[in-house]
Scaffold this active site. Structure first.
Site, PDB file in Angstrom:
ATOM      1  N   LEU A 117       0.849  -1.192   0.000  1.00 35.55           N
ATOM      2  CA  LEU A 117       0.000   0.000   0.000  1.00 35.55           C
ATOM      3  C   LEU A 117       0.890   1.250   0.000  1.00 35.55           C
ATOM      4  CD1 LEU A 117      -2.580  -1.402   2.570  1.00 35.55           C
ATOM      5  CD2 LEU A 117      -2.929  -1.113   0.111  1.00 35.55           C
ATOM      6  N   PRO A 118       0.321   2.431  -0.216  1.00 33.55           N
ATOM      7  CA  PRO A 118       1.185   3.629  -0.321  1.00 33.55           C
ATOM      8  C   PRO A 118       2.011   3.907   0.934  1.00 33.55           C
ATOM      9  CG  PRO A 118      -1.000   4.090  -1.201  1.00 33.55           C
ATOM     10  CD  PRO A 118      -1.070   2.736  -0.561  1.00 33.55           C
ATOM     11  N   LYS A 168       7.520  10.931   0.501  1.00 36.85           N
ATOM     12  CA  LYS A 168       7.137  10.251   1.757  1.00 36.85           C
ATOM     13  C   LYS A 168       8.329   9.493   2.352  1.00 36.85           C
ATOM     14  CE  LYS A 168       5.669   6.317   0.860  1.00 36.85           C
ATOM     15  NZ  LYS A 168       6.176   4.980   0.605  1.00 36.85           N
ATOM     16  N   LYS A 182      15.167   1.046   3.838  1.00 33.47           N
ATOM     17  CA  LYS A 182      14.533   1.386   2.550  1.00 33.47           C
ATOM     18  C   LYS A 182      14.447   2.903   2.359  1.00 33.47           C
ATOM     19  CE  LYS A 182      11.939   1.709  -1.041  1.00 33.47           C
ATOM     20  NZ  LYS A 182      12.441   1.496  -2.388  1.00 33.47           N
TER      21      LYS A 182
HETATM   22  P1  NDP Z   1       0.327   2.637  -6.318  1.00 31.05           P
HETATM   23  O1  NDP Z   1      -0.083   4.015  -6.019  1.00 31.05           O
HETATM   24  O2  NDP Z   1       0.509   2.220  -7.742  1.00 31.05           O
HETATM   25  O3  NDP Z   1      -0.708   1.591  -5.662  1.00 31.05           O
HETATM   26  C1  NDP Z   1      -1.186   1.779  -4.370  1.00 31.05           C
HETATM   27  C2  NDP Z   1      -2.118   0.650  -3.992  1.00 31.05           C
HETATM   28  O4  NDP Z   1      -2.647   0.922  -2.696  1.00 31.05           O
HETATM   29  C3  NDP Z   1      -3.312   0.468  -4.917  1.00 31.05           C
HETATM   30  O5  NDP Z   1      -3.672  -0.883  -4.951  1.00 31.05           O
HETATM   31  C4  NDP Z   1      -4.382   1.302  -4.208  1.00 31.05           C
HETATM   32  O6  NDP Z   1      -5.702   0.907  -4.502  1.00 31.05           O
HETATM   33  C5  NDP Z   1      -4.076   0.958  -2.777  1.00 31.05           C
HETATM   34  N1  NDP Z   1      -4.605   1.973  -1.862  1.00 31.05           N
HETATM   35  C6  NDP Z   1      -4.349   3.290  -1.850  1.00 31.05           C
HETATM   36  N2  NDP Z   1      -4.989   3.888  -0.807  1.00 31.05           N
HETATM   37  C7  NDP Z   1      -5.682   2.914  -0.187  1.00 31.05           C
HETATM   38  C8  NDP Z   1      -6.538   2.895   0.949  1.00 31.05           C
HETATM   39  N3  NDP Z   1      -6.814   4.010   1.641  1.00 31.05           N
HETATM   40  N4  NDP Z   1      -7.088   1.712   1.317  1.00 31.05           N
HETATM   41  C9  NDP Z   1      -6.803   0.585   0.627  1.00 31.05           C
HETATM   42  N5  NDP Z   1      -6.006   0.528  -0.443  1.00 31.05           N
HETATM   43  C10 NDP Z   1      -5.436   1.685  -0.842  1.00 31.05           C
HETATM   44  O7  NDP Z   1       1.656   2.396  -5.470  1.00 31.05           O
HETATM   45  P2  NDP Z   1       2.926   1.505  -5.812  1.00 31.05           P
HETATM   46  O8  NDP Z   1       2.509   0.114  -6.099  1.00 31.05           O
HETATM   47  O9  NDP Z   1       3.801   2.240  -6.778  1.00 31.05           O
HETATM   48  O10 NDP Z   1       3.692   1.582  -4.412  1.00 31.05           O
HETATM   49  C11 NDP Z   1       3.304   0.814  -3.296  1.00 31.05           C
HETATM   50  C12 NDP Z   1       4.409   0.921  -2.233  1.00 31.05           C
HETATM   51  O11 NDP Z   1       5.626   0.436  -2.808  1.00 31.05           O
HETATM   52  C13 NDP Z   1       4.693   2.372  -1.797  1.00 31.05           C
HETATM   53  O12 NDP Z   1       4.978   2.372  -0.424  1.00 31.05           O
HETATM   54  C14 NDP Z   1       5.918   2.769  -2.617  1.00 31.05           C
HETATM   55  O13 NDP Z   1       6.681   3.766  -1.960  1.00 31.05           O
HETATM   56  C15 NDP Z   1       6.635   1.425  -2.714  1.00 31.05           C
HETATM   57  N6  NDP Z   1       7.526   1.266  -3.860  1.00 31.05           N
HETATM   58  C16 NDP Z   1       7.128   1.633  -5.121  1.00 31.05           C
HETATM   59  C17 NDP Z   1       7.989   1.489  -6.181  1.00 31.05           C
HETATM   60  C18 NDP Z   1       7.607   1.933  -7.566  1.00 31.05           C
HETATM   61  O14 NDP Z   1       8.495   2.010  -8.437  1.00 31.05           O
HETATM   62  N7  NDP Z   1       6.334   2.187  -7.873  1.00 31.05           N
HETATM   63  C19 NDP Z   1       9.341   0.907  -6.021  1.00 31.05           C
HETATM   64  C20 NDP Z   1       9.615   0.465  -4.668  1.00 31.05           C
HETATM   65  C21 NDP Z   1       8.739   0.663  -3.634  1.00 31.05           C
HETATM   66  P3  NDP Z   1      -6.510   1.527  -5.761  1.00 31.05           P
HETATM   67  O15 NDP Z   1      -6.176   0.626  -6.909  1.00 31.05           O
HETATM   68  O16 NDP Z   1      -7.911   1.479  -5.333  1.00 31.05           O
HETATM   69  O17 NDP Z   1      -5.995   2.941  -5.959  1.00 31.05           O
END
Ligand code: NDP
Length: 295
Positions: free
Chosen positions: A63-64, A235, A166
């Site tokens: 999740l975020p 963040k 991280k």
């Molecule tokens: P995304 O923004 O693509 O996805 C976020 C996910 O969380 C979605 O499934 C979203 O659901 C869900 N979500 C958001 N808010 C809520 C909520 N209030 N309740 C339930 N579900 C929620 O993020 P990423 O996949 O890019 O990143 C996820 C984590 O990984 C973060 O912490 C990021 O810092 C980390 N990360 C990301 C990288 C990247 O390159 N993208 C690399 C390494 C780490 P919905 O589909 O409904 O929006």
């Protein structure tokens, strides 16, 4: 093994797909259409509701931030079973994870923090580096599962240690990206061709992921894809700065990097890519990179 995967975003979607090759994976996503698509594409099972995720032996959250993880924990806590392993792959806040671990432990559930690095391409190709905080036993269990998503899996220390390293390593990347952008801009203003400036940088001691991989595509090819949200990177650096503050560490560079990234986020908006901070570097000098779009 039955695994519940919560959060099918840019990272979670491909990761859950890899796990489904060897395990029975139940998926839940806030926007249910994504879970339905995942089920069609990867043969995963749709959780009837969030509570149904509690039937799994392993629960994974991607999740975020730790705030959304905590909200999910609140909702699942009445339903979780003793002996469940909870793997939080979110890039989260170690202080919050330690508190969450305590709450889950009261129900006999062990938490490990297991954030990842390697970007969406690493998640897609199952080549992520995964850093884990938690007990030896939970680390071994988590590694068994996560080796389907990553190549390098490292036990960093107790709960929270994965999240801490991280955000610290992402801060190194943020500071490097910023200073590389500044110096390349000065080179350009001095009349040195950007391609030449990058070639020299990459053949010498200024070489980094920013100079080798991130900036050439943007500055030479004028392509600014979204690969990692600036909001996520900001963040991470804010969490790193808060850990430093908590430890009374003197970290002026980290504090400045955090300020610069937060200012960039305020300028560029939550959907911007993190490499777009290079645009702010140019804007601070009343100029633009050639081919810079208006965002
Ligand atoms: P995304 O923004 O693509 O996805 C976020 C996910 O969380 C979605 O499934 C979203 O659901 C869900 N979500 C958001 N808010 C809520 C909520 N209030 N309740 C339930 N579900 C929620 O993020 P990423 O996949 O890019 O990143 C996820 C984590 O990984 C973060 O912490 C990021 O810092 C980390 N990360 C990301 C990288 C990247 O390159 N993208 C690399 C390494 C780490 P919905 O589909 O409904 O929006």
């Amino acid at each position: 093994m039955r695994i519940a995967f919560i959060g099918l975003g840019a990272m979670g979607y491909p990761m859950a797909g890899h796990l489904a090759k060897q395990h029975e994976v139940v998926v839940w996503n806030r926007t249910s259409e994504k879970a339905e698509r995942h089920s069609r594409e990867h043969g995963t099972l749709l959780a009837a509701d969030l509570a149904a995720c509690a039937d799994a032996e392993v629960i994974i959250t991607m999740l975020p931030t730790s705030k959304e993880v905590d909200e999910i924990v609140d909702r699942l806590l009445p339903h979780v079973k003793e002996g469940t392993l909870w793997i939080d792959a979110t890039s989260g806040d170690p202080n919050m994870s330690r508190e969450t671990a305590r709450r889950l432990a009261s129900k006999g559930v062990e938490l490990v923090d297991a954030p990842v690095t390697g970007a969406v391409v690493g998640a897609t190709n199952a080549t992520l580096t995964i850093m884990i905080g938690g007990s030896e036993k939970s680390f071994s269990q988590a590694r068994e599962i996560l080796q389907l998503c990553g190549k390098t899996i490292i036990h960093v220390g107790p709960i929270g240690a994965g999240h801490a390293i991280k955000v610290l390593t992402n801060s190194i990347m943020g500071a490097t990206l910023w200073i590389t952008s500044e110096c390349l801009l000065v080179a350009k203003q001095y009349g040195i061709d950007l391609k030449t400036a990058l070639a020299v940088t990459n053949a010498g001691s200024g070489r980094s992921n920013a100079s080798e991989n991130l900036l050439p595509m943007r500055l030479l090819d004028h392509k600014w894809p979204l690969i990692f949200k600036l909001a996520h990177h900001d963040k991470d650096i804010r969490i790193a700065a808060s850990i430093a503050h908590q430890q009374h560490a003197s970290t002026p560079m980290l504090a400045l990097t955090q300020q610069l990234f937060t200012a960039s986020l305020n300028q560029l908006g939550a959907q911007a890519d993190y490499v777009e901070v290079a645009k702010i570097v140019a804007r601070m000098n009343a100029t633009e990179w050639d081919g810079q779009s208006s965002s």
